[in-house]
Design an enzyme around this catalytic site. Sequence first.
Site, PDB file in Angstrom:
ATOM      1  N   TYR A 208       0.824  -1.218   0.000  1.00 27.78           N
ATOM      2  CA  TYR A 208       0.000   0.000   0.000  1.00 27.78           C
ATOM      3  C   TYR A 208       0.856   1.265   0.000  1.00 27.78           C
ATOM      4  O   TYR A 208       0.328   2.360   0.109  1.00 27.78           O
ATOM      5  CB  TYR A 208      -0.899   0.033   1.242  1.00 27.78           C
ATOM      6  CG  TYR A 208      -1.901  -1.089   1.289  1.00 27.78           C
ATOM      7  CD1 TYR A 208      -3.187  -0.921   0.779  1.00 27.78           C
ATOM      8  CD2 TYR A 208      -1.571  -2.326   1.836  1.00 27.78           C
ATOM      9  CE1 TYR A 208      -4.105  -1.960   0.818  1.00 27.78           C
ATOM     10  CE2 TYR A 208      -2.480  -3.374   1.878  1.00 27.78           C
ATOM     11  CZ  TYR A 208      -3.747  -3.186   1.370  1.00 27.78           C
ATOM     12  OH  TYR A 208      -4.648  -4.209   1.402  1.00 27.78           O
ATOM     13  N   HIS A 367     -20.664  -9.516  -5.974  1.00 31.78           N
ATOM     14  CA  HIS A 367     -19.312  -9.219  -5.495  1.00 31.78           C
ATOM     15  C   HIS A 367     -18.279 -10.019  -6.306  1.00 31.78           C
ATOM     16  O   HIS A 367     -17.309  -9.460  -6.818  1.00 31.78           O
ATOM     17  CB  HIS A 367     -19.205  -9.566  -4.003  1.00 31.78           C
ATOM     18  CG  HIS A 367     -17.817  -9.454  -3.457  1.00 31.78           C
ATOM     19  ND1 HIS A 367     -17.388  -8.342  -2.752  1.00 31.78           N
ATOM     20  CD2 HIS A 367     -16.763 -10.291  -3.527  1.00 31.78           C
ATOM     21  CE1 HIS A 367     -16.119  -8.521  -2.413  1.00 31.78           C
ATOM     22  NE2 HIS A 367     -15.715  -9.701  -2.863  1.00 31.78           N
ATOM     23  N   GLU A 368     -18.516 -11.312  -6.446  1.00 31.35           N
ATOM     24  CA  GLU A 368     -17.560 -12.163  -7.171  1.00 31.35           C
ATOM     25  C   GLU A 368     -17.490 -11.766  -8.643  1.00 31.35           C
ATOM     26  O   GLU A 368     -16.415 -11.745  -9.241  1.00 31.35           O
ATOM     27  CB  GLU A 368     -17.947 -13.648  -7.045  1.00 31.35           C
ATOM     28  CG  GLU A 368     -17.903 -14.196  -5.624  1.00 31.35           C
ATOM     29  CD  GLU A 368     -16.569 -13.994  -4.916  1.00 31.35           C
ATOM     30  OE1 GLU A 368     -15.535 -13.961  -5.590  1.00 31.35           O
ATOM     31  OE2 GLU A 368     -16.575 -13.839  -3.678  1.00 31.35           O
ATOM     32  N   HIS A 371     -15.163  -8.975  -9.258  1.00 33.16           N
ATOM     33  CA  HIS A 371     -13.769  -9.392  -9.482  1.00 33.16           C
ATOM     34  C   HIS A 371     -13.566  -9.785 -10.945  1.00 33.16           C
ATOM     35  O   HIS A 371     -12.584  -9.400 -11.577  1.00 33.16           O
ATOM     36  CB  HIS A 371     -13.426 -10.612  -8.624  1.00 33.16           C
ATOM     37  CG  HIS A 371     -13.286 -10.312  -7.161  1.00 33.16           C
ATOM     38  ND1 HIS A 371     -12.433  -9.349  -6.674  1.00 33.16           N
ATOM     39  CD2 HIS A 371     -13.880 -10.862  -6.073  1.00 33.16           C
ATOM     40  CE1 HIS A 371     -12.513  -9.338  -5.344  1.00 33.16           C
ATOM     41  NE2 HIS A 371     -13.393 -10.243  -4.956  1.00 33.16           N
ATOM     42  N   GLU A 395     -11.124  -6.186  -3.612  1.00 33.06           N
ATOM     43  CA  GLU A 395     -12.295  -6.403  -2.746  1.00 33.06           C
ATOM     44  C   GLU A 395     -13.199  -5.177  -2.757  1.00 33.06           C
ATOM     45  O   GLU A 395     -14.422  -5.286  -2.709  1.00 33.06           O
ATOM     46  CB  GLU A 395     -11.855  -6.713  -1.308  1.00 33.06           C
ATOM     47  CG  GLU A 395     -11.130  -8.024  -1.154  1.00 33.06           C
ATOM     48  CD  GLU A 395     -11.859  -9.195  -1.796  1.00 33.06           C
ATOM     49  OE1 GLU A 395     -13.077  -9.303  -1.634  1.00 33.06           O
ATOM     50  OE2 GLU A 395     -11.199  -9.992  -2.491  1.00 33.06           O
TER      51      GLU A 395
HETATM   52 ZN   LIG Z   1     -13.865 -10.769  -2.963  1.00 36.81          ZN
END
Ligand SMILES: [Zn+2]
EC number: 3.4.-.-
Length: 426
Positions: A208, A367-368, A371, A395
């Site tokens: 980060y 959500h998936e 990705h 995420e």
């Molecule tokens: Zn995820």
Amino acid sequence: MAKYLISSLILLVIIVCVTTLNTDEDEAWAWFQEYSDAASIVENRRAKINWAYITNITDYNQQRELEYSEIRKEFTKQVAQNASTFDFNNFQNSTLKREFKRLANKGTAALSDIKFTRINKLAIGLESTYGKAKLCKTGKTELSLEPELTQMLASGRNHDDLLWIWKNWRDATGKVMREDYLEFVELQNEAARLNGYTDTGEYWRDGYSIEGYDFRADLEKLYDQLRPFYKELHTYVKSKLKAYYGADKFPDSGHIPAHLLGDMWALIWVNVEDLVLPYESSKPVNATPAIQKLTIREVFNITDEFFTSLGLETVTQEFWDNSMLEKPKDGRDVICHADALDFSDGKDFRIKQCTRLNMEDFVTVHHEMGHIQYYLQYKDLLYSFRAGANPGFHEAVGDVLALSVSTPKHLKEVGLIDSYEENYGG
Ligand SMILES: [Zn+2]
């Protein structure tokens, strides 16, 4: 066959040993591009071997994973060695400088051969223990994390049953894994030190880091901003759960017992929504009955249509052909934890999910697929750039999508609820 293929790829990226560091950035770019092609092939092979294992946990598939990790180790070492022949710390191009610094890091391949093999065995063993764990209640069939235990925690309202599930799951997983996990952490930290970090935590935080940016201070600030709201929410939910389960079930420390939040990790509290509603009139939006009338494939189709309606990409044919969208019915052990995978060839992207037909999984599917969308968007970049901007970014992309489909407005639009009423309680 695979071994020869990889060996020739390794040879491809080997640069003849030089005594002084190479300062030629054009040459560095050329090597970096060659590396990218080779890495894509190595990663594609790894992803396929890993897929075979996570969708069918057997000793044979576990062994194949271990064998391939040895081949990858040689590749990583060669790459690190070749990257280190360049004077990358003095490169003018900051992107190239950053990427070479990353490639010069050997990761766990920096460990001795024995320790490298050991850490891989530990990692695979830990995953396998968790994936295969099952509980047995007298006179009942075996209970897996998904779907049985997840469902029982979500809808169960008997305190002692919930406690039994939570405790026995930890006994069957955490307790069994404890010793191996401690050794795993030790080896992981040793690898981090060999790569110039004080420990794995510092190595992770490095993902980060940007010049002039203090990641720790920034997180602390964000946490301080959120804390007053979180404390209020925590206190409120606790008071409602206390009223339902009885104050004697709550410790003096002020914590909410983890088994009472409807989720194995006390992470998502949506399953106790009915117990914590503030007002009679504030009925939760429940799309589950309509979702239960769909097939799993239809849920994924709705999700895909959501992305294309935003002008984004539709998933590839390979996605539909290769994904595991529901728990296999043939009894084999699989790792059910929902995951989206990039096979690094620009077309093979897959989801592994033991999807259930309810609102929670409807959101998880989005959500998936978030990705997958991110993979699709960067599929034509060089290998090193086919990743999130930082380790948390992927995420966040997934959750942006997940949040936007949880609104009553959207659920109505896709026909999963008939009507809804906006009110502010009272
Ligand atoms: Zn995820």
